[in-house]
Design a protein around this motif. Structure first.
Motif, short mmCIF file in Angstrom:
data_model
loop_
_atom_site.label_atom_id
_atom_site.label_comp_id
_atom_site.label_asym_id
_atom_site.label_seq_id
_atom_site.Cartn_x
_atom_site.Cartn_y
_atom_site.Cartn_z
N ILE A 137 0.85 -1.20 0.00
CA ILE A 137 0.00 0.00 0.00
C ILE A 137 0.88 1.25 0.00
CG2 ILE A 137 -1.69 1.30 1.33
CD1 ILE A 137 -3.04 -1.11 0.42
N ALA A 138 1.94 1.22 0.80
CA ALA A 138 2.83 2.38 0.86
C ALA A 138 3.42 2.64 -0.52
CB ALA A 138 3.94 2.13 1.88
N VAL A 139 3.89 1.57 -1.18
CA VAL A 139 4.46 1.72 -2.52
C VAL A 139 3.42 2.31 -3.47
CG1 VAL A 139 5.32 0.45 -4.53
CG2 VAL A 139 6.16 -0.11 -2.24
N MET A 140 2.17 1.80 -3.38
CA MET A 140 1.12 2.28 -4.28
C MET A 140 0.85 3.76 -4.08
SD MET A 140 -1.76 -0.64 -4.14
CE MET A 140 -1.26 -2.23 -3.61
N LEU A 141 0.77 4.16 -2.80
CA LEU A 141 0.46 5.56 -2.53
C LEU A 141 1.58 6.46 -3.04
CD1 LEU A 141 -1.19 5.35 1.02
CD2 LEU A 141 -2.29 5.53 -1.22
N VAL A 142 2.83 6.02 -2.86
CA VAL A 142 3.96 6.80 -3.35
C VAL A 142 3.90 6.88 -4.88
CG1 VAL A 142 6.46 6.78 -3.65
CG2 VAL A 142 5.46 6.37 -1.40
N LEU A 143 3.61 5.73 -5.52
CA LEU A 143 3.53 5.70 -6.98
C LEU A 143 2.45 6.63 -7.50
CD1 LEU A 143 3.89 2.03 -8.25
CD2 LEU A 143 5.04 4.05 -9.15
N MET A 144 1.27 6.55 -6.88
CA MET A 144 0.15 7.38 -7.34
C MET A 144 0.44 8.85 -7.08
SD MET A 144 -2.33 5.79 -8.81
CE MET A 144 -3.90 6.64 -8.69
N GLY A 145 0.96 9.16 -5.90
CA GLY A 145 1.13 10.55 -5.49
C GLY A 145 2.39 11.18 -6.06
N GLY A 146 3.45 10.39 -6.19
CA GLY A 146 4.70 10.91 -6.71
C GLY A 146 5.32 11.95 -5.80
N GLY A 147 6.16 12.81 -6.39
CA GLY A 147 6.80 13.85 -5.59
C GLY A 147 8.11 13.40 -5.00
N VAL A 148 8.43 12.11 -5.14
CA VAL A 148 9.73 11.61 -4.66
C VAL A 148 10.38 10.79 -5.77
CG1 VAL A 148 9.32 11.57 -2.18
CG2 VAL A 148 8.49 9.68 -3.60
N MET A 149 11.64 10.57 -5.64
CA MET A 149 12.42 9.75 -6.56
C MET A 149 12.17 10.15 -8.02
SD MET A 149 12.24 5.99 -4.81
CE MET A 149 10.48 5.93 -4.81
N GLY A 150 12.11 11.45 -8.26
CA GLY A 150 11.97 11.92 -9.63
C GLY A 150 10.61 11.75 -10.25
N LEU A 151 9.62 11.22 -9.46
CA LEU A 151 8.27 11.10 -10.01
C LEU A 151 7.57 12.43 -9.84
CD1 LEU A 151 7.21 7.70 -8.38
CD2 LEU A 151 7.77 8.09 -10.77
N PRO A 152 7.03 12.98 -10.94
CA PRO A 152 6.30 14.24 -10.80
C PRO A 152 5.10 14.05 -9.87
CG PRO A 152 6.56 13.62 -13.11
CD PRO A 152 7.04 12.47 -12.29
N PRO A 153 4.86 15.01 -8.98
CA PRO A 153 3.73 14.86 -8.06
C PRO A 153 2.40 14.93 -8.79
CG PRO A 153 4.76 17.02 -7.80
CD PRO A 153 5.61 16.26 -8.76
N VAL A 154 1.47 14.07 -8.36
CA VAL A 154 0.10 14.11 -8.89
C VAL A 154 -0.84 14.25 -7.69
CG1 VAL A 154 -1.68 12.90 -10.19
CG2 VAL A 154 0.73 12.57 -10.79
N PRO A 155 -1.52 15.40 -7.56
CA PRO A 155 -2.41 15.57 -6.40
C PRO A 155 -3.58 14.59 -6.44
CG PRO A 155 -2.73 17.35 -7.97
CD PRO A 155 -1.56 16.56 -8.45
N THR A 156 -4.11 14.25 -5.28
CA THR A 156 -5.18 13.23 -5.25
C THR A 156 -6.41 13.69 -6.03
OG1 THR A 156 -5.98 14.13 -3.17
CG2 THR A 156 -4.51 12.23 -3.03
#
Lengths: 369, 245
Positions: A137-156
């Motif tokens: 679940i933690a991985v999924m939330l990070v993947l969906m939300g982004g903002g870390v590890m070079g993933l552009p953030p996507v607001p909920t």
């Protein structure tokens, strides 16, 4: 016992001896099934009518359907416009999630399905599985939300479609489960305060419509909370779903607890097993096993309940399909959109039902007394 | 030398019903005590008070020198001292026979799993049921289940074993195998308190027979004296009603 059995069999053979069935051809047997008596005739006629009524549906859905079109205008000639689903697939499945980032949503869907598949096998049940889920679940939330590890953030607010539906369903059921266990145990507690509180929570939540809870969580709660408490709308929606699921699950689990012989906890006590370990290892496995059918029921209802979040503006799969259908380029494609979404819901819910049947036969095979 | 079990002035009520009246009794280490009496005499209540499956309302209960009270650590220690075998076996139906013996050790003693399995094997062997280790309790006969229950209790390595009517729920042809297991245990020197209607067993292994009626201990005597020359009128009446003694 053996004597009873023999009498029964002899009676049975005796019975069939008296009316030796005449050899029937397959056709006459078939005719007899269809028109043998009045009830059969009536049922046959009704079936024929139903099939006849479906002819236009089949005609619309398959024969005159447009599977691929060069331009949306081709769909105007009537018949289902399945090409629309193809064109809008991304919008229906992922909502407003930025198209170039949708690979993240795909991974989330795959992850959820993998975790669910893993959970299906009783071999993996245990504390370790819970850890795997928590990590997943933690991985999924990070993947969906982004903002870390070079993933552009996507607001909920941009999240949408199938990942949101699956996340809401899985998370609300998963988070509700521990609460429901506590509520169910509380309701059976000997202490009046604990019991009273549990009854209050369960009855209050069960007495409210889910839509009402969602409104309170999504729209009213921000008005009462201090303005700097910025809890995400998706999170608040999830909280409402979780509370709702917990109340229903609690009653299901309480049913299982009531069916458990008192000797089980006594034996655990006499062996010196601590209370919560007794609950986790002795009581719950047996209680849950007794209530698999109503648990399945609640799980299916909760999967479908997630579609109600569209009322408070959370963009789940159903909302995504709805907004896809409003595209003026396409001639009134809402039936196709809804049917497509219905099919996905059906596959999920039927999967849950089929699995519960399988696990039930599996467990009864142990033939416990 | 501390007494294994020391009970004095024990009283127990269920609502208004006076289940145990001023019960005094003690058991020395390695002693075998059989409690008998008509149903409703309080014998099961007494044995269930000994590991606090029932709370007592008055008097003292000391097990291995530890007094039973509201202190949870003491309760834990007492339950470590005393293993219990129930009338209805109370095996865990969702675990195999082996797991029934292994899990309680892991859950309550934090025994390493390998040691727990080893010990489970040893005790299942001792009750002659190791060959059924991978089955579920529901697949065994009543007598086999009760022997597993005895092995499960022994795996916790108690110094006292409490038996609450261990053969009452069994079909007649299965009583022998369970009694044999208990005799074997008694001969190994285990301190035992047994509530039972099996007077043959009492004669064979008991050091003392406790006769109870209406929540009171009527008579405590060695088996030969109890069966051949009971002192109390009520014991005589009870014995005269038994078909075999």
């Amino acid at each position: 016992m053996p004597t009873e059995k023999t009498t029964f069999t002899s009676l049975h053979t005796g019975g069939s001896m008296t009316q030796v069935p005449e050899r029937q051809s397959r056709l006459s047997g078939f005719v007899k099934t269809l028109f043998g008596d009045r009830l059969s005739i009536a049922l046959t006629l009704i079936s024929v009518l139903i099939i006849y009524a479906f002819v236009p549906v089949i005609d619309w859905a398959l024969i005159r359907a447009h599977w691929t079109v060069a331009s949306p205008a081709e769909c105007q000639s009537g018949g289902a416009c399945w090409a629309f689903i193809g064109a809008k697939l991304r919008l229906i499945l992922f909502g407003l999630y930025p198209p170039e980032e949708q690979w993240r949503a795909v991974i989330v869907i795959v992850l959820i399905m993998a975790l669910v598949l893993l959970t299906l096998s009783p071999r993996f049940w245990g504390a370790r599985l819970l850890l795997v889920w928590a990590a997943g679940i933690a991985v999924m939330l990070v993947l969906m939300g982004g903002g870390v590890m070079g993933l552009p953030p996507v607001p909920t607010s941009k999240w949408g479609g199938l990942p949101v539906t699956l996340l809401l369903a899985v998370l609300s059921l998963g988070l509700a489960f521990p609460f429901s266990v506590v509520l169910a145990l509380g309701r059976r507690s000997a202490q009046p305060v604990t019991r009273g509180l549990s009854v209050l929570v369960i009855e209050l939540v069960r007495g409210l419509p889910l839509v009402g809870l969602l409104f309170v969580a999504a729209i009213l709660m921000p008005l009462f909370l201090p303005p700097d408490w910025n809890i995400d709308k998706l999170g608040r929606t999830l909280a409402a779903l979780t509370i709702f699921a917990a109340a229903y699950l609690a009653e299901v689990i309480r049913g299982g607890l009531q069916g458990l012989p008192y000797g089980q906890t006594e034996a655990a006590q006499a062996l010196g097993i601590p209370y919560w370990r007794t609950i986790w290892h002795i009581v719950l496995p047996q209680a849950i096993q007794k209530v698999i059918p109503p648990l399945t029921n609640t799980a299916i209802v909760m999967v479908k309940n997630t579609s109600l979040v569209l009322i408070v503006g959370v963009f789940d799969m159903l909302s995504a399909a709805r907004s896809a259908a409003t595209d003026p380029m396409w001639p009134a494609p809402s039936a196709e959109a809804y049917l497509f979404v219905a099919m996905i819901y059906f596959v999920i819910c039927y999967g849950i039902a089929a699995y519960s049947r399988h696990i039930e036969t599996d467990l009864t095979a142990r033939s416990h007394s | 030398m501390t007494l294994a079990i020391d009970v004095s002035g024990l009283n127990k009520y269920y609502g208004n019903y006076h289940a145990l009246r001023d019960v005094d009794f003690s058991v020395e280490e390695r002693q075998r005590v059989v409690i008998c009496g008509p149903s409703g005499s309080g014998k099961s209540t007494l044995i269930r008070c000994l590991n606090r499956l029932e709370r007592h309302d008055g008097g003292r209960i000391c097990i291995g020198g530890i007094e039973l009270g509201d202190n949870l650590r003491d309760l834990d220690a007492v339950r470590r001292e005393a293993g219990m075998v129930f009338q209805h076996f109370n095996l865990f139906p969702h675990m195999t026979v082996l797991e029934n013996c292994v899990m309680p050790q892991v859950l309550s003693r934090k025994t390493a799993r390998r040691d727990a399995v080893e010990r489970a094997h040893a005790y299942l062997e001792r009750v002659h049921i190791l060959d059924q280790a991978t089955k579920y309790p529901g697949q065994l006969s009543g007598g086999q289940q009760q022997r597993v229950a005895i092995a499960r209790a022994l795996c916790m390595q108690p110094r006292i074993m409490l038996f609450d009517e261990p053969t009452s729920a069994l079909d007649p042809e299965m009583i022998r195998e369970v009694l044999d297991t208990m005799v074997d245990l008694a001969e190994g020197g285990m301190t035992m308190v047994v509530v039972t209607h099996e007077m043959g067993f009492a004669r064979q292994v008991a050091d003392l027979v406790v006769y109870m009626e209406a929540g009171e201990i009527v008579e405590i005597a060695p088996p030969d004296r109890f069966f051949d020359a009971p002192q109390d009128e009520r014991s005589r009446r009870f014995l005269s009603k038994l078909v075999t003694a």
